[in-house]
Each structure stands twice: as C-alpha cells, then as structure tokens.
Design a protein around this motif. Structure first.
Motif, PDB file in Angstrom:
ATOM      1  N   LEU A  15      34.150   9.827  66.164  1.00 47.55           N
ATOM      2  CA  LEU A  15      35.515  10.316  65.988  1.00 47.55           C
ATOM      3  C   LEU A  15      36.474   9.157  65.721  1.00 47.55           C
ATOM      4  O   LEU A  15      37.331   9.235  64.835  1.00 47.55           O
TER       5      LEU A  15
ATOM      6  N   GLU B 111      38.752   8.766  62.479  1.00 41.12           N
ATOM      7  CA  GLU B 111      40.206   8.657  62.572  1.00 41.12           C
ATOM      8  C   GLU B 111      40.720   7.481  61.759  1.00 41.12           C
ATOM      9  O   GLU B 111      41.821   7.535  61.201  1.00 41.12           O
ATOM     10  N   TYR B 112      39.944   6.447  61.658  1.00 38.59           N
ATOM     11  CA  TYR B 112      40.347   5.259  60.909  1.00 38.59           C
ATOM     12  C   TYR B 112      40.132   5.438  59.403  1.00 38.59           C
ATOM     13  O   TYR B 112      40.923   4.952  58.604  1.00 38.59           O
TER      14      TYR B 112
ATOM     15  N   ALA C 250      42.919  13.991  57.850  1.00 38.39           N
ATOM     16  CA  ALA C 250      42.975  14.950  58.963  1.00 38.39           C
ATOM     17  C   ALA C 250      42.108  16.177  58.727  1.00 38.39           C
ATOM     18  O   ALA C 250      41.484  16.685  59.665  1.00 38.39           O
TER      19      ALA C 250
ATOM     20  N   ILE D 179      38.487  15.384  59.542  1.00 38.26           N
ATOM     21  CA  ILE D 179      38.328  15.188  60.982  1.00 38.26           C
ATOM     22  C   ILE D 179      38.341  16.528  61.709  1.00 38.26           C
ATOM     23  O   ILE D 179      37.503  16.790  62.575  1.00 38.26           O
ATOM     24  N   GLU D 180      39.277  17.394  61.350  1.00 39.35           N
ATOM     25  CA  GLU D 180      39.354  18.715  61.988  1.00 39.35           C
ATOM     26  C   GLU D 180      38.113  19.544  61.716  1.00 39.35           C
ATOM     27  O   GLU D 180      37.653  20.287  62.589  1.00 39.35           O
TER      28      GLU D 180
ATOM     29  N   LEU E 173      39.279  17.817  69.537  1.00 36.93           N
ATOM     30  CA  LEU E 173      40.688  17.616  69.168  1.00 36.93           C
ATOM     31  C   LEU E 173      41.570  18.593  69.940  1.00 36.93           C
ATOM     32  O   LEU E 173      41.164  19.695  70.256  1.00 36.93           O
TER      33      LEU E 173
END
Length: 103
Positions: A80, A84-85, A89, A92-93, A100
């Motif tokens: 994760l 994130e880096y 979004a 990631i979601e 999250l």
C-alpha cells in the motif's frame, strides 16, 4: 520474471501489475530502476524489476555494489505504501479497498 522465495512462486506472467515503481533515470545511472508492484492470485504482494548499483536490486560483489534484477516480497501495508507513492487514487482504491478509510 519468475522467482521462488520461501517456497512461494512470484511470477509476473501470472500476477496482476498494480503500478510501475521505477524511476526515469538513465540505465547508465547507478540509481536507475525499472520495476513494478504486483499482486499474486492468492494476494501476495511483490516488486519485480532491475536496477543499478544504488537501487534496491543492488547487491555486494565483495568489491562494491552492482546492479541486478529480482523480486522483493512485501507485506500488504508495504505494498500500500508503494502504491500510495507511485499510483493514482483510483488504482489504490481498487487494489486495497479493505485497507482504506475516510479521513
């Protein structure tokens, strides 16, 4: 790339690529890295790639560090953090929904 670590198979041909994790440095730069974050069908996370003598794929040959290629196994929280880096979004979601929460 296919590697076995701790009795588990990490294969970029059968895993899902989440995002790229490399950089845009020249292949002649010691910090160069061409890599990606993957998740296996069973939920194991790993980074697969190659890099220069100052990358996370470097190893000591006794006289100094040299570039190499390989697989780096990650926990879900480490994966994760990488996402994130490096990822947007939406990705990631999609890939980490249970990890999250709203701020």
């Amino acid at each position: 790339m296919r590697r076995i670590k701790d009795g588990k198979i990490y294969d970029t041909d059968t895993a899902t690529r989440i995002c790229g994790t490399g950089n845009s440095l020249s292949t002649t730069d010691f910090g160069f890295e061409d890599s990606g974050l993957y998740v296996t069908k069973r939920g194991g996370y790993f980074i697969s790639g190659r890099g220069g003598a100052s990358s996370r794929f470097a190893f000591s040959d006794g006289d100094g560090y040299v570039g190499s290629s390989g697989v780096i196994v990650l926990s879900a929280s480490e994966a994760l953090a990488e996402a994130e880096y490096h990822a947007d979004a939406d990705i990631i979601e999609l890939q980490f929904p249970g990890m999250l929460e709203e701020a």
